[in-house]
Design an enzyme around this catalytic site. Structure first.
Site, short mmCIF file in Angstrom:
data_model
loop_
_atom_site.label_atom_id
_atom_site.label_comp_id
_atom_site.label_asym_id
_atom_site.label_seq_id
_atom_site.Cartn_x
_atom_site.Cartn_y
_atom_site.Cartn_z
N ASN A 199 0.85 -1.19 0.00
CA ASN A 199 0.00 0.00 0.00
C ASN A 199 0.88 1.24 0.00
O ASN A 199 1.98 1.23 0.57
CB ASN A 199 -0.88 0.02 1.26
CG ASN A 199 -1.75 1.28 1.34
OD1 ASN A 199 -2.36 1.68 0.34
ND2 ASN A 199 -1.81 1.91 2.51
N ASP A 247 -2.78 0.49 8.03
CA ASP A 247 -1.57 1.29 7.84
C ASP A 247 -0.50 0.95 8.88
O ASP A 247 0.34 1.79 9.20
CB ASP A 247 -1.89 2.80 7.87
CG ASP A 247 -2.82 3.21 6.74
OD1 ASP A 247 -2.69 2.65 5.64
OD2 ASP A 247 -3.69 4.06 6.98
N SER A 280 4.69 6.84 2.60
CA SER A 280 5.26 5.55 3.01
C SER A 280 4.68 4.44 2.14
O SER A 280 3.49 4.47 1.80
CB SER A 280 4.90 5.23 4.46
OG SER A 280 5.30 6.26 5.34
N HIS A 318 0.80 5.03 1.36
CA HIS A 318 0.04 5.82 2.32
C HIS A 318 0.66 7.22 2.43
O HIS A 318 1.87 7.34 2.64
CB HIS A 318 0.04 5.14 3.70
CG HIS A 318 -0.75 5.91 4.71
ND1 HIS A 318 -2.12 5.93 4.70
CD2 HIS A 318 -0.36 6.70 5.73
CE1 HIS A 318 -2.54 6.72 5.69
NE2 HIS A 318 -1.49 7.19 6.33
N1 NHR Z 1 -6.80 -2.76 5.07
C1 NHR Z 1 -6.04 -3.32 6.02
N2 NHR Z 1 -6.55 -4.36 6.70
N3 NHR Z 1 -4.81 -2.87 6.34
C2 NHR Z 1 -4.31 -1.81 5.71
O1 NHR Z 1 -3.09 -1.39 6.02
C3 NHR Z 1 -5.07 -1.14 4.70
C4 NHR Z 1 -6.34 -1.68 4.41
C5 NHR Z 1 -7.15 -1.07 3.44
C6 NHR Z 1 -6.74 0.07 2.81
C7 NHR Z 1 -5.16 1.98 2.55
C8 NHR Z 1 -5.34 3.04 3.66
C9 NHR Z 1 -4.50 4.27 3.43
O2 NHR Z 1 -3.42 4.21 2.84
C10 NHR Z 1 -5.50 0.64 3.13
C11 NHR Z 1 -4.65 0.02 4.05
C12 NHR Z 1 -9.11 3.43 3.68
C13 NHR Z 1 -9.37 3.79 4.98
C14 NHR Z 1 -10.76 4.01 5.47
O3 NHR Z 1 -10.99 4.49 6.57
C15 NHR Z 1 -8.29 3.93 5.84
C16 NHR Z 1 -7.00 3.68 5.39
C17 NHR Z 1 -6.75 3.31 4.07
C18 NHR Z 1 -7.82 3.19 3.22
N4 NHR Z 1 -11.81 3.64 4.67
C19 NHR Z 1 -13.23 3.78 4.98
C20 NHR Z 1 -13.86 2.39 5.24
O4 NHR Z 1 -14.87 2.38 5.97
C21 NHR Z 1 -14.00 4.37 3.81
C22 NHR Z 1 -13.51 5.72 3.41
C23 NHR Z 1 -14.04 6.16 2.04
O5 NHR Z 1 -14.66 5.38 1.31
O6 NHR Z 1 -13.71 7.30 1.67
O7 NHR Z 1 -13.41 1.38 4.67
O8 NHR Z 1 -4.87 5.37 3.92
C1 GAR Z 2 -2.61 8.93 -3.20
O1 GAR Z 2 -2.10 10.17 -2.78
C2 GAR Z 2 -2.47 7.91 -2.10
O2 GAR Z 2 -1.35 8.11 -1.29
C3 GAR Z 2 -3.71 8.16 -1.32
O3 GAR Z 2 -4.71 8.50 -2.24
C4 GAR Z 2 -4.12 9.05 -3.40
C5 GAR Z 2 -4.59 8.27 -4.59
O4 GAR Z 2 -4.23 8.92 -5.75
N1 GAR Z 2 -4.10 6.98 -0.61
C6 GAR Z 2 -4.90 7.01 0.41
O5 GAR Z 2 -5.31 8.04 0.92
C7 GAR Z 2 -5.32 5.64 0.88
N2 GAR Z 2 -6.31 5.78 1.88
P1 GAR Z 2 -4.34 8.19 -7.15
O6 GAR Z 2 -5.71 7.53 -7.23
O7 GAR Z 2 -4.23 9.32 -8.13
O8 GAR Z 2 -3.21 7.23 -7.25
#
Ligand code: NHR
Ligand code: GAR
Length: 220
Positions: free
Chosen positions: A111, A149, A140, A113
């Site tokens: 991922n 994360d 990261s 982040h």
């Molecule tokens: N899942 C796990 N188990 N572990 C990780 O490290 C994950 C993951 C899923 C996605 C990306 C992450 C980021 O880089 C990622 C890492 C979505 C949310 C979130 O709160 C948080 C972190 C990340 C991605 N999602 C909400 C939910 O209820 C919905 C938010 C929306 O749709 O806008 O799933 O930041």
């Molecule tokens: C990127 O900046 C990534 O780091 C972030 O969303 C953007 C996606 O851009 N990821 C998150 O926030 C995961 N929760 P992209 O669709 O243009 O690649």
């Protein structure tokens, strides 16, 4: 180099600029990967167009069509596993994944982040860095584990926070680094240099320091 290409499935939710960086690097043959499929949980996003423009099969699996996270993840796993991937790449994918899913792809899912983990896990990272008055921020790349994360970090890049930054200007500065960093991390994985074992990252067989490699594009 052998002709063997690492098979990659990319999961997106939106614009797909990180997907585009991977597509471009793969087409340059800088990256020995084949992007077998792109999956989005949202319809009508730009990232799907990017896949279509490069003849990459694209799938939409709307989380709204499922009654539970488990059922959504099971459908994702079916589509992903049909591609026989070596690596799953989350590129702006916005749905939290269940432990069954992260366990299934343990050691073969990355991922990107937008923060200097362990700072600012979760959402709205750019605004949180601004609100905290941080002088630096960044991105990261980590292996995905059940802990959101929280998996081991392979690579980070730092950017300065400027006095007149908004969340948008800061995000743009971070994204420039993302588009360099993600192809590099995927290249290292594809070459077998970056590995995950027992909850930690290894580079060329040696355990990596916490926080991974600190990548400084300005020294290139
Ligand atoms: N899942 C796990 N188990 N572990 C990780 O490290 C994950 C993951 C899923 C996605 C990306 C992450 C980021 O880089 C990622 C890492 C979505 C949310 C979130 O709160 C948080 C972190 C990340 C991605 N999602 C909400 C939910 O209820 C919905 C938010 C929306 O749709 O806008 O799933 O930041
Ligand atoms: C990127 O900046 C990534 O780091 C972030 O969303 C953007 C996606 O851009 N990821 C998150 O926030 C995961 N929760 P992209 O669709 O243009 O690649």
């Amino acid at each position: 180099m052998s002709d063997f290409k690492t098979r990659v499935v990319v999961l997106i939710s939106g614009g797909g600029t990180n997907l585009q960086a991977l597509i471009d690097a793969a087409e340059d043959e800088a990256l020995p990967i084949k992007i077998c499929a792109v999956i989005s949980n949202r319809d009508n996003v730009k990232g799907l167009e990017r896949a279509a423009n490069h003849n990459i099969p694209a799938f939409v699996v709307s989380h709204k069509s499922f009654t539970s996270r488990e059922a959504f993840d099971e459908r994702l796993m079916e589509i992903i596993d049909a591609q026989g991937p070596d690596l799953v790449v989350l590129a702006g994918f916005m749905r939290i994944l269940t432990p069954a899913f992260t366990e299934h792809y343990a050691g073969r899912m990355l991922n990107i982040h937008p923060s200097l983990l362990p700072k600012y896990q979760g959402l709205n990272t750019h605004q949180r860095a601004l609100d905290a008055g941080d002088e630096e921020h960044g991105v990261s790349i980590h292996f995905v584990t059940a802990e959101l994360d929280g998996g081991p970090v392979a690579l980070q890049a730092r950017v300065p926070v400027l006095a007149d930054d908004t969340a948008e200007t800061l995000a743009a500065r971070v994204q420039t680094q993302e588009h360099i960093l993600y192809p590099l991390a995927v290249k290292w994985f594809a070459e077998g240099r970056l590995q995950y074992r027992d909850g930690a990252c290894y580079f060329d067989g040696e355990p990596m320091p916490a926080g991974g490699v600190n990548y400084d594009a300005s020294t290139e």
